[in-house]
Structure formats: C-alpha cells, structure tokens
Design an enzyme around this catalytic site. Structure first.
Site, PDB file in Angstrom:
ATOM      1  N   TYR A 133      -1.484   8.544  23.381  1.00  0.00           N
ATOM      2  CA  TYR A 133      -0.708   7.421  22.856  1.00  0.00           C
ATOM      3  C   TYR A 133      -1.630   6.324  22.346  1.00  0.00           C
ATOM      4  O   TYR A 133      -1.437   5.791  21.259  1.00  0.00           O
ATOM      5  CB  TYR A 133       0.219   6.853  23.943  1.00  0.00           C
ATOM      6  N   PHE A 176       4.715  -0.685  -8.223  1.00  0.00           N
ATOM      7  CA  PHE A 176       5.418   0.559  -7.894  1.00  0.00           C
ATOM      8  C   PHE A 176       6.822   0.233  -7.360  1.00  0.00           C
ATOM      9  O   PHE A 176       7.041  -0.859  -6.843  1.00  0.00           O
ATOM     10  CB  PHE A 176       4.600   1.321  -6.844  1.00  0.00           C
ATOM     11  N   ASP A 177       7.751   1.179  -7.484  1.00  0.00           N
ATOM     12  CA  ASP A 177       9.148   0.847  -7.132  1.00  0.00           C
ATOM     13  C   ASP A 177       9.347   0.390  -5.682  1.00  0.00           C
ATOM     14  O   ASP A 177      10.062  -0.581  -5.425  1.00  0.00           O
ATOM     15  CB  ASP A 177      10.126   1.978  -7.505  1.00  0.00           C
ATOM     16  N   ASP A 193      -2.925  -1.811  -4.345  1.00  0.00           N
ATOM     17  CA  ASP A 193      -2.012  -0.747  -3.968  1.00  0.00           C
ATOM     18  C   ASP A 193      -2.838   0.490  -4.306  1.00  0.00           C
ATOM     19  O   ASP A 193      -2.994   0.863  -5.472  1.00  0.00           O
ATOM     20  CB  ASP A 193      -0.725  -0.827  -4.799  1.00  0.00           C
ATOM     21  N   ALA A 227      -2.892   3.833  -3.654  1.00  0.00           N
ATOM     22  CA  ALA A 227      -2.461   5.236  -3.523  1.00  0.00           C
ATOM     23  C   ALA A 227      -3.371   6.229  -4.257  1.00  0.00           C
ATOM     24  O   ALA A 227      -3.705   7.279  -3.731  1.00  0.00           O
ATOM     25  CB  ALA A 227      -1.020   5.381  -4.008  1.00  0.00           C
ATOM     26  N   LYS A 261      -0.911  10.631  -1.461  1.00  0.00           N
ATOM     27  CA  LYS A 261      -1.486  10.817  -2.793  1.00  0.00           C
ATOM     28  C   LYS A 261      -2.946  11.242  -2.609  1.00  0.00           C
ATOM     29  O   LYS A 261      -3.203  12.379  -2.280  1.00  0.00           O
ATOM     30  CB  LYS A 261      -1.374   9.531  -3.608  1.00  0.00           C
ATOM     31  N   HIS A 309      17.986   5.075  -7.858  1.00  0.00           N
ATOM     32  CA  HIS A 309      17.650   6.373  -8.452  1.00  0.00           C
ATOM     33  C   HIS A 309      17.630   7.511  -7.440  1.00  0.00           C
ATOM     34  O   HIS A 309      17.856   8.660  -7.800  1.00  0.00           O
ATOM     35  CB  HIS A 309      16.316   6.291  -9.193  1.00  0.00           C
TER      36      HIS A 309
HETATM   37  C1  LIG Z   1       3.713   6.468  -3.497  1.00  0.00           C
HETATM   38  C2  LIG Z   1       3.323   5.101  -3.761  1.00  0.00           C
HETATM   39  C3  LIG Z   1       3.709   4.058  -2.899  1.00  0.00           C
HETATM   40  C4  LIG Z   1       4.603   4.261  -1.702  1.00  0.00           C
HETATM   41  O1  LIG Z   1       4.079   5.189  -0.836  1.00  0.00           O
HETATM   42  P1  LIG Z   1       4.986   6.191   0.046  1.00  0.00           P
HETATM   43  O2  LIG Z   1       3.959   6.954   0.797  1.00  0.00           O
HETATM   44  O3  LIG Z   1       5.765   7.032  -0.899  1.00  0.00           O
HETATM   45  O4  LIG Z   1       5.851   5.373   0.904  1.00  0.00           O
HETATM   46  C5  LIG Z   1       3.278   2.788  -3.225  1.00  0.00           C
HETATM   47  N1  LIG Z   1       2.533   2.548  -4.305  1.00  0.00           N
HETATM   48  C6  LIG Z   1       2.154   3.525  -5.154  1.00  0.00           C
HETATM   49  C7  LIG Z   1       1.316   3.219  -6.344  1.00  0.00           C
HETATM   50  C8  LIG Z   1       2.541   4.828  -4.917  1.00  0.00           C
HETATM   51  O5  LIG Z   1       2.197   5.782  -5.768  1.00  0.00           O
END
Ligand SMILES: *Cc1c(COP(=O)(O)O)cnc(C)c1O
Length: 459
Positions: A72, A124-125, A215, A217, A258, A450
């Site tokens: 844990y 990002f969304d 961000d 990813a 990613k 969406h």
């Molecule tokens: C996928 C993504 C996110 C969100 O990540 P999740 O793992 O899907 O929650 C945020 N920003 C970017 C640029 C992404 O490609």
C-alpha cells in the site's frame, strides 16, 4: 542506398481480428446510434479511435508486471517510477494518478479557481473540461497556421507569443494560474511545439510571473520532431532534448497511456514543493495514497519501463514513420489531410472531403461513419461534436477545423493495416460527390457530449 526505418522489435503475441461484412456493420452502427464509442471492439476491424492505452507493451514491461510491488505504501515499483521521472524529466516531485485527466483534476484542484484564465495551445478536451468545470476559461493561443491544413509548417503546435502576451496584459496575474503548453498539440493535429517556442513562451511566462506547465502526454514524440525538424538539434539525442524541454516548465500533467506505452496510468510532475504539498491532498482524496495514486504496483513498474522505451530514437522513428506512411498513402489518393502529418495520428480534412454535407450535420462524424461502414475502420471525430456547446449560450461551437482523426496505436498494427485503411478512405473519396446529408443529434449530455451523444442519419 540509405536504409529505411524498420521496427526495432518483433511480434511475440498476436490478437486475432474479425473481418465483418458491410451488412453487419450497418446493423451495428445503427444500434450504436451512429456514435463510434458505442461499438463493441469486436465490431471493429482496425481500431484507430485512439492511441491512448492501446499500444503493445514490450516483454520488459510485462516482466515489470510480475515484479510489481503491491504494498500500500512505499512500494518499490513507485520508487522505480519516481526515479525514472526524475532522471528523464528532471522533476523532483511526482504524484502517480490513474490517468492524464486525473492528473489534471489533482493539479487543477490545487491551482485553478472560478473566474481564472488559462492560456495555452488548443487545450485537450479533458483539460478544457477540467478548466471549464471550475468555471475558469481556456484561451487558445495557437499560431494561425495550425488551422490551415494545407499549409506546411514544421511546428504547428506553437503558441503565438503576441496572442499570449495579450492575455497576460488583459488579465491580472492572480487570474492566470498557469499557461499550458500541450506537447504535441493533439487538438490541432498531433503537431509539435519547437524548442525555440517552448523557450520563448517560458520566458514570457516568467516575465509576467506565470507558471508554464506541460500537458506532456506526447512529450517524446514532440522531442523526436525537434530532433528531425529544428536546426541545432540534429545531433542531440532524444533524452537530452526531453531534459531541455522540461527545463523550461515548472511542472507537467501526463497521460502515460500515450508516450509511456502503458494501458493505464498518469502522473503529475513538479519542481515546487509547495504546490506538490497542496496537490498531494487532492491526490489522496481522488486517486489514492501518494505512492500508488489509483494504480497497482505493477502498473507503476510497467510505466517506468515504458517511459524509457518511449524515449528511444529507433522506436520513435518507426512509430512516427508509420503515421507518415499512412499520410503518404492518403496523399497519393488525393485525400485531403493535415500536413505535415503529426506524431500519433493522421487527420483527414472533412470539410474538404465532404463539402456537400452542411456543417450543421457534422461533416467529420459523417465521414467517420462512412469509413466504418466501408472497411470496419474506427476513427474519431475532432470537430463540432467534440467542440461542444458554448457554456453560456448553449449554441454549437463550430471549430475552424472539421477533422477525422486516425490515431495509430503504438507498436500494434502493421503497414498492411495502414494500406487497408488508406484504400477504404480512397473508396469513399471516389464517391464523395454523392454524400450530401449528414447526421442529427437525438440526445446529448451537458459536458463532453461526444462520448455519449446519440445521432441519427438524415435521409
Ligand atoms: C489523453 C490526453 C489527456 C488525458 O489523458 P487520459 O489519460 O486520457 O485521461 C490530456 N491531454 C492530452 C494532450 C492527451 O492526449
């Protein structure tokens, strides 16, 4: 002759795919209410919905699954991951989360309040969702070249410094908790941000006392583009580039689904202890204790290994080479796509593909449905459905681009699959003149519609 790229791995396990008939697909997509998210995966032949969590792990990663320490608190898998994040990104503070949006939730809970302004490059969304949910506003400062799919620009993810400075001048500093640089920029087409731009944005942020964040990813794909497209970085190795990129920001949220090539996971990385302490509280509330953050120990170990593999030049070359290959095939068929192709996906310009479908009838979604019917290929709409409604007026927001995104999972499909996808689209391209009606919404949710929207075909 110069040798071409080739995958620096071979295949050990395969997953059979079912090739359905057009009749089956017509029935399934009707039952799915013309929303590709509602399909079962067995109803899809080639799944290019997303590159998120859909990649193939290496046998080293699978061995980390066996080595996972499920304690844990204080799990050795956590420390392995923490050390990797510090080594690769140079960030001393680190919080694991179950995925990228969870990292956003944790960090934004600590930093964003109602009425705030968050500038960046096409957020990002989920990022935008987490900003708007807190009654703050995301301001897109991406360069204008990004919205012209035919204009070739090596770094279409770049932030326009004038637009950014306008935001900094217009609003008091206390209202701007951060500036988010998305690397690579997903929403504008998987387009990279140059090192020069990252450096300049960072300097501008510092001048106004605002915190620059990534961000992150697809940070490794971004680093690859810097190496091959930006002067002065030809001979740098990917990990040096990554280190320099992160040296210009104070922290990052990461979706490890990613570029860390895992099926689940994410993290927040920070330079500042005070922010880390604030965010830690939210991590414990929303995600779990600080050394597992909503993940199993085995996930943390696989992520550490994936971060190393994801920043390997030969891996990135074959990964991005495959995306470029699909792009070239489509261009040979004259299919209009965003050029140059981005890191993780090919974006088809649906406005140019289906000019006879009115924008009120969702051009990109219409094309996505056509592609599914044609070949059982699942892409995703990056257009009006995704752009959602204005939170104030509840009117549809019509984005500058209507795109069909074909995201390529990492290490998953072969170039034969890419040829199948290109041919499917080419067949639709040949009969595009006849497609003049799109879709209508039957039901939708108030935010991030969406994922769950229900549609019907307009006859
Ligand atoms: C996928 C993504 C996110 C969100 O990540 P999740 O793992 O899907 O929650 C945020 N920003 C970017 C640029 C992404 O490609």
């Amino acid at each position: 002759m110069e040798l071409p790229y080739a995958e620096p791995y071979k295949i050990k396990v395969v997953e059979p795919l079912y090739r359905s008939t057009r009749e089956e697909r017509e029935k399934w997509i009707r039952e799915a209410r013309y929303n590709l998210f509602n399909l079962r995966s067995e109803q899809v032949f080639i799944d290019l919905l997303t590159d998120s969590g859909t990649g193939a792990m290496s046998h080293y990663q699978w061995s980390e699954v066996m080595l996972g320490d499920e304690s844990y608190a204080g799990s050795s898998s956590f420390f392995k991951l923490k050390a990797t994040v510090e080594e690769l990104l140079g960030m001393p503070y680190f919080l694991p989360t179950h995925q990228g949006r969870a990292a956003e939730n944790v960090l934004f809970s600590a930093l964003i309040k109602s009425g705030d302004i968050v500038p960046g490059n096409s957020h990002f969304d989920t990022t935008k969702g987490h900003i708007e949910y807190r009654k703050a506003r995301a301001v897109d400062c991406t360069i204008d070249e990004a919205s012209n799919t035919a204009e070739s620009h090596p770094f279409k993810g770049n932030i326009d410094l004038e637009k950014l400075e306008d935001v900094f001048k217009k609003h008091p500093r206390e209202k701007i908790p951060m500036c988010i640089i998305t690397v690579t920029c997903n929403t504008s087409g998987g387009q990279p941000v140059s090192m020069e731009n990252i450096r300049e944005v960072s300097a501008l942020c510092k001048k106004y006392g605002i915190m620059p964040l990534f961000d992150a990813a697809r940070f490794a794909e971004n680093a690859y583009f810097i190496k091959i497209r930006e002067k002065g970085y030809e001979n740098a190795n990917i990990r040096e580039i990554v280190k320099e990129m992160f040296s210009y920001v104070d922290g990052a949220t990461m979706s490890s689904k990613k570029d860390a090539i895992v099926n689940i996971g994410g993290f927040v990385a920070l330079r500042d202890k005070e922010i880390f302490d604030k965010a830690s509280v939210f991590n414990i509330m929303y995600e779990g204790y600080l050394t597992y953050g909503g993940l199993a120990g085995r996930d943390l170990g696989a992520m550490a290994q994936g971060l190393k593999e994801g920043t390997d030049f030969h891996y990135l070359e074959s990964r991005i080479g495959q995306v470029a290959y699909l792009g070239e095939l489509l261009q040979n068929y004259n299919v209009p796509i965003q050029v140059p192709t981005g890191g993780h996906a090919v974006f088809v310009d649906a406005k140019k593909f289906l000019p006879n479908v009115p924008k009120e009838e969702y051009q990109a979604q219409t094309l996505a449905i056509e592609l599914y019917l044609e070949g059982g290929v699942r892409g995703v709409e990056i257009g009006t459905l995704l752009a959602d409604r204005c939170p104030k007026t509840r009117e549809n927001r019509y984005p500058r681009l209507e795109l069909l995104r074909l995201a390529i999972p990492r290490r998953t499909y072969t170039n034969n699959h890419m040829e199948y996808v290109a041919t499917s689209l080419a067949n639709i391209w040949q009969r595009r003149e006849k497609i003049n009606r799109g879709l209508r919404i039957v039901s939708e949710k108030p935010i991030m519609r969406h994922f769950t929207v229900e549609l019907e075909k307009i006859k």
